[in-house]
Structures are given as structure tokens and as C-alpha cells.
Design a protein around this motif. Sequence first.
Motif, mmCIF file in Angstrom:
data_model
loop_
_atom_site.group_PDB
_atom_site.id
_atom_site.type_symbol
_atom_site.label_atom_id
_atom_site.label_comp_id
_atom_site.label_asym_id
_atom_site.label_seq_id
_atom_site.Cartn_x
_atom_site.Cartn_y
_atom_site.Cartn_z
ATOM 1 N N THR A 65 -1.568 6.658 -9.429
ATOM 2 C CA THR A 65 -0.721 8.398 -9.994
ATOM 3 C C THR A 65 -0.408 8.874 -8.879
ATOM 4 O OG1 THR A 65 -2.972 8.757 -9.972
ATOM 5 C CG2 THR A 65 -1.514 7.670 -12.539
ATOM 6 N N ARG A 66 0.179 10.553 -9.176
ATOM 7 C CA ARG A 66 -0.182 11.846 -7.996
ATOM 8 C C ARG A 66 -0.667 12.873 -9.143
ATOM 9 N NH1 ARG A 66 4.235 14.320 -10.401
ATOM 10 N NH2 ARG A 66 6.321 13.693 -9.538
ATOM 11 N N PHE A 67 -0.421 14.021 -7.731
ATOM 12 C CA PHE A 67 -0.894 15.262 -9.268
ATOM 13 C C PHE A 67 -0.065 16.156 -8.048
ATOM 14 C CE2 PHE A 67 -2.540 19.937 -9.370
ATOM 15 C CZ PHE A 67 -1.859 19.795 -11.151
ATOM 16 N N ALA A 68 0.772 16.740 -8.316
ATOM 17 C CA ALA A 68 1.916 16.855 -7.814
ATOM 18 C C ALA A 68 2.053 18.947 -7.511
ATOM 19 C CB ALA A 68 3.641 16.780 -7.007
ATOM 20 N N PRO A 69 0.898 19.408 -7.062
ATOM 21 C CA PRO A 69 0.855 21.009 -7.227
ATOM 22 C C PRO A 69 2.029 21.768 -6.958
ATOM 23 C CG PRO A 69 -0.674 20.197 -6.154
ATOM 24 C CD PRO A 69 0.107 19.079 -6.559
ATOM 25 N N SER A 70 3.143 23.002 -7.268
ATOM 26 C CA SER A 70 3.258 23.696 -5.840
ATOM 27 C C SER A 70 2.214 24.817 -5.568
ATOM 28 C CB SER A 70 4.707 24.521 -6.774
ATOM 29 O OG SER A 70 5.339 23.071 -7.592
ATOM 30 N N PRO A 71 2.213 25.126 -4.852
ATOM 31 C CA PRO A 71 1.860 26.132 -4.372
ATOM 32 C C PRO A 71 1.463 27.628 -4.091
ATOM 33 C CG PRO A 71 2.269 25.235 -1.722
ATOM 34 C CD PRO A 71 2.792 24.233 -3.304
ATOM 35 N N ILE A 93 1.155 17.781 -2.312
ATOM 36 C CA ILE A 93 1.789 19.624 -2.669
ATOM 37 C C ILE A 93 3.185 20.040 -2.292
ATOM 38 C CG2 ILE A 93 1.207 21.518 -0.970
ATOM 39 C CD1 ILE A 93 -1.438 20.299 -2.028
ATOM 40 N N GLU A 94 3.815 20.139 -3.249
ATOM 41 C CA GLU A 94 5.623 20.388 -2.979
ATOM 42 C C GLU A 94 5.563 22.118 -3.231
ATOM 43 O OE1 GLU A 94 6.970 19.213 -7.339
ATOM 44 O OE2 GLU A 94 6.600 16.895 -5.462
ATOM 45 N N ASP A 95 5.667 22.203 -1.949
ATOM 46 C CA ASP A 95 5.930 23.469 -1.088
ATOM 47 C C ASP A 95 7.160 23.996 -0.454
ATOM 48 O OD1 ASP A 95 5.724 20.760 0.917
ATOM 49 O OD2 ASP A 95 3.390 22.391 2.228
ATOM 50 N N THR A 112 16.935 20.004 -2.804
ATOM 51 C CA THR A 112 16.293 20.224 -4.039
ATOM 52 C C THR A 112 15.720 19.483 -4.572
ATOM 53 O OG1 THR A 112 17.976 19.168 -5.180
ATOM 54 C CG2 THR A 112 18.399 21.437 -4.436
ATOM 55 N N TYR A 113 14.985 20.138 -5.395
ATOM 56 C CA TYR A 113 13.696 19.354 -5.734
ATOM 57 C C TYR A 113 13.347 18.357 -6.603
ATOM 58 C CZ TYR A 113 9.689 19.628 -9.632
ATOM 59 O OH TYR A 113 8.740 19.335 -10.277
ATOM 60 N N ASN A 114 14.165 18.257 -7.847
ATOM 61 C CA ASN A 114 14.154 17.151 -8.492
ATOM 62 C C ASN A 114 14.857 15.922 -7.712
ATOM 63 O OD1 ASN A 114 13.637 17.783 -10.955
ATOM 64 N ND2 ASN A 114 15.875 18.839 -11.203
ATOM 65 N N VAL A 147 13.876 15.392 -4.415
ATOM 66 C CA VAL A 147 12.993 15.301 -3.438
ATOM 67 C C VAL A 147 11.611 14.446 -4.399
ATOM 68 C CG1 VAL A 147 13.205 16.816 -2.109
ATOM 69 C CG2 VAL A 147 11.741 17.160 -3.372
ATOM 70 N N VAL A 148 11.610 15.247 -5.830
ATOM 71 C CA VAL A 148 10.231 14.612 -6.578
ATOM 72 C C VAL A 148 11.016 13.720 -6.561
ATOM 73 C CG1 VAL A 148 9.769 14.207 -8.798
ATOM 74 C CG2 VAL A 148 9.928 16.938 -7.692
ATOM 75 N N ALA A 149 11.714 12.939 -6.678
ATOM 76 C CA ALA A 149 12.067 11.386 -7.018
ATOM 77 C C ALA A 149 12.310 9.899 -6.101
ATOM 78 C CB ALA A 149 13.813 11.595 -8.160
ATOM 79 N N ILE A 173 2.263 11.533 -14.322
ATOM 80 C CA ILE A 173 1.832 12.399 -15.838
ATOM 81 C C ILE A 173 2.267 13.460 -15.341
ATOM 82 C CG2 ILE A 173 -0.397 12.754 -17.476
ATOM 83 C CD1 ILE A 173 -1.268 9.558 -16.749
ATOM 84 N N ARG A 174 2.464 14.396 -15.952
ATOM 85 C CA ARG A 174 3.130 16.093 -15.920
ATOM 86 C C ARG A 174 3.767 16.263 -17.416
ATOM 87 N NH1 ARG A 174 8.540 14.209 -12.731
ATOM 88 N NH2 ARG A 174 9.050 13.635 -14.867
ATOM 89 N N GLY A 175 3.295 17.951 -17.191
ATOM 90 C CA GLY A 175 3.132 18.669 -18.305
ATOM 91 C C GLY A 175 4.794 18.157 -18.337
ATOM 92 N N ASP A 185 6.415 20.546 -19.760
ATOM 93 C CA ASP A 185 7.790 21.721 -19.273
ATOM 94 C C ASP A 185 8.521 20.790 -17.938
ATOM 95 O OD1 ASP A 185 5.355 21.315 -17.746
ATOM 96 O OD2 ASP A 185 5.618 23.298 -16.737
ATOM 97 N N HIS A 186 7.828 19.908 -18.033
ATOM 98 C CA HIS A 186 8.965 19.187 -17.208
ATOM 99 C C HIS A 186 9.592 17.802 -17.386
ATOM 100 C CE1 HIS A 186 7.723 20.234 -12.834
ATOM 101 N NE2 HIS A 186 7.009 21.017 -13.280
ATOM 102 N N LEU A 187 9.861 17.881 -18.889
ATOM 103 C CA LEU A 187 10.627 16.847 -19.291
ATOM 104 C C LEU A 187 12.319 17.091 -19.456
ATOM 105 C CD1 LEU A 187 10.791 14.970 -21.726
ATOM 106 C CD2 LEU A 187 10.663 15.803 -23.593
HETATM 107 N N1 GLU Z 1 5.518 20.992 -8.299
HETATM 108 C C1 GLU Z 1 5.279 20.994 -10.178
HETATM 109 C C2 GLU Z 1 4.369 21.961 -10.961
HETATM 110 O O1 GLU Z 1 3.531 22.217 -10.255
HETATM 111 C C3 GLU Z 1 5.056 19.617 -10.933
HETATM 112 C C4 GLU Z 1 6.035 18.423 -10.939
HETATM 113 C C5 GLU Z 1 5.657 17.095 -11.359
HETATM 114 O O2 GLU Z 1 4.463 16.746 -11.201
HETATM 115 O O3 GLU Z 1 6.583 15.985 -11.068
HETATM 116 O O4 GLU Z 1 4.394 22.131 -11.819
#
Ligand code: GLU
Length: 466
Positions: free
Chosen positions: A4-10, A40-42, A183-185, A187-189, A201-203, A205-207
Motif C-alpha cells: 500500500t501507499r500513502f501519497a500526500p501532496s505537500p 510525496i506528490e510534489d 499530468t497528475y492522473n 504519474v499516479v498510475a 486506499i484513498r479518500g 474525493d479521488h473516485l
Molecule cells: N496526492 C493526492 C492527495 O494528496 C492523493 C493521491 C492518491 O492517493 O491517489 O490527495
Amino acid sequence: MAITRFAPSPTGYLHIGGLRTALYSYLWAKKTNGEFKLRIEDTDLARNSEDAVRAILEAFEWVGMPSDCVIEYQSKRTDIYKKYIDLMIENGTAYKCYMSKDELQSLRDKQEANKETPRYDGTWRPEDGKVLPSVPENVEPVIRIKAPVDGVIEFIDGVKGNMKFDANQVDDFVIARGNGMPTYNFVVAIDDHLMGISDVIRGDDHLSNTPKQIVVYNALGFTIPKFYHIPMINNPQGKKLSKRDGAMDVMEYKNLGYLPEAILNFLVRLGWSNGDQEIFSMDEMLTLFDPNNINKSASAYNTEKLNWLNAHYIKNSSNSRLSKELEHFDCSIDGHDKKEMILDLCKDRANSIVELKNNIENILTSPNEYETAGVKKFIKENTVTVLEKYIELLQNNCFHIQSDIENITKPFINDNNLKFPELFQPIRISLTGGTQAPSVYDIIAILGADESIKRIQEAIKKDFGR
Ligand code: GLU
């Protein structure tokens, strides 16, 4: 085994909702003997800050959820993304689009006027037998993915169940801008694939990003991970959580005197449950947590619950741990010979480390003033006489622990025909200034005979501040 991962945008601090997502990801990885990774999604240079990255990492250190891999920074991975973009152009899953911003805008305007959803119209999309417009000069093309035009994009979400999106809702979205930046989607993939992420696993709001990311996975032949989109945390009124409700920097909770285990316990229950159980040690969370049991509806933040949990963890913490926590609030009692007694007494009555500090200081500091209402209610005509007799009692007896004091005080109350509050409240007021302090026996045991007598004499001398 889940990776799993957690990927915050700082773009700011780590928020309590983000920490819950991270906790769920962490628990699921550890429960399955997998790995938890931080990324870190910077890439949004205008909105990111190094301070925010530092604050996020500090929060992870505080709660004790380290990344199992070297932390990845998207800003350092541009070459990797470019390699995939080139590959996709080469194999025909992406293409160059020379539509100018103005052209795109007028296309959008037209679609909106016709009440259509704005979407790219495929002008530069290569098709068998189609003749593309001639390439304009001096225009840096964007790169668009060749998304499916019909069918459905489907996946089973571990929280929300079967999710179906019409493929035509996803247009040929841009995967690299004119300046070459991905772009965002996209690089995430790419990152989730390269980091071997099996469970995202994420919020929720990313659906809406997920179908786009699935298009990238499919274009590159990557295995699609399992998704869990977790509902938001709302305030008790069911509205978006505001700073006043608790939507603040996780480190702010530390400054308010919360223990990390209380925060994690609180968060695990916000959106997941195991019967009626409220208290979960980390070991229990690791045994019991399953993201497939995450609640489908939003949860409500509840400060009383958090305070209750914090009080529980403070009460059950060792005194040496609490001493360390108190240092953060510039409160040190390490040198005090009654340290254990003080902490045993004060930790039972503290909802936070700040309250613990206040309780301690309330006992150890001689009062400067006396609570007016308490004085009015409990300091009577005979009080000074009673206190002077009690001082004599303290002078003439040897005591160490609270039961010693109890053993001499109870007969004193009896012999003098007093009711308990007639003695205890004036003593409490004399020793601490107020009427809410813990047991008089405990305070006297902590302060010792000399200091207790001194404070009672001082209160008499000052006439309780009247
Ligand atoms: N960087 C995104 C955020 O901080 C999360 C992206 C993801 O979990 O796919 O909301």
C-alpha cells in the motif's frame, strides 16, 4: 500480501483525514505482511513547499508509521514519466495534439452552449484511414492518451462495491503538457505500478480519478490494483470538517496534548468498527482491521470521544513515558522525590498532557490567589481554629503516604465533630487555591508536612484573599 501507499501532496500540513487514510493503508500492509510506502506528490511546484514536506514527515515520525521504502518524490521522477510518454507515443496509445488553448476554449464554449459535457473532440486522434490536420508551426503539442471511446470502465471497489463508468465519460485527457511535464492522473498510475502497489486506499474525493488511471493502466498493460475509496470525515453536523472541528495539522494535536496512540485509535474507529469495541491497541488494530469492512457512509468527528480515548491512554501510560511527554510542554518533574506519586495522582484526572501539566503545577505551585466562590462557601468563622488544630496534628505526627494521613485525619474529624468538607475544602483552598483539586490526603503526602503547613499558614495570614 498487500503493498500500500500513502501519497500526500505537500500543499499544506498533514490533515487528520489524510492520517486516517495513511493509517488504514499502513494497517492493511502490516496485517498482510506487506509493505507500506510513502510517496510525496510534489509536482505542483507553485503550490508545494518544503516546509509542508517536513511537516508531513514529522507527523509520520510522531505517530510511528514509517515508510518501508525510500520515500519517493514525484518531482525527482520526471525522466521516468517521460520515458513512458515516449513509449506510448511510439506504440500508438498516446498522441500529440496541437490544438491551441483558444481552439480548445471555443470547443468548450460550443459544447457548453449545446448543454454537452466539455470533452476533447478527437481532432488530433489518429485513426486508421483518418487524415490529420497539418501540424502548425511554433506550437508545442500536448500529449493525449488514446482512451476507449465506448464500453465501460469497471472495477470492484473494496468499500463501495461494483463501480461502472461509461468509457465515453473519459476523453483523451492530456498526459503531458506542452512543456513536457506529465499530468497528475498519469504519474499516479505510473508510480503505483512501478512501486508495486497492490492496494490503493484513498479518500473518495479521488473516485473520479480512478477511471482515468485505469485507462493509463490498460494502455500500458499494467495490472490494475485493488481500490478502496473511503468516505470523508464530516463534522458532527454532517458538514465538511473545518479547522474549528479538528481539521488541523496532525502536529497541532501534539501541541494540544494528545498522545499519538489516542489519535490512531480515534481514527481507526472513524469509518471502521469491530462490534462495539472502542479501545484498540496497535496490535489489536493490526489483527482486526480489514479495509473490506470500512463503512460506506461518511463518519462524524467527535471531540468527546477523542478526549475520552486520550484520557484512557494517559491513565494507562507509564510514568516515565508521561515524564517525556511533559518535556514538550516545558514541564519537568524528574528531580522531584515524589515524582511517581504526583504522576499516579494527576494522570487519573487528565484528558490531555496539557491538563496533566496543569494538574501537576496546580499541586506543586503555591497558590497566588484563592477561588472566591470556594472561600465564600467554605471558609467559616471556626475555620481558622480548625486549621490551626490540624496544623498541630500534622506537626505531631509522622507520615509518608496518603494512608498515614488518612489514619490521623479521620479520627481528627470525628473528635472535632466536623463534616468532611468543613476540613477538606479549606485545606484544598489553602494548598491549591481551589476546591477542585484531588484528594487532600494525596496532596499532603506529595507536599510533605512542612510545605503543607506553610501553605495553610500562608492562607490564614492572607485571610484567604478576602
Ligand atoms: N496526492 C493526492 C492527495 O494528496 C492523493 C493521491 C492518491 O492517493 O491517489 O490527495
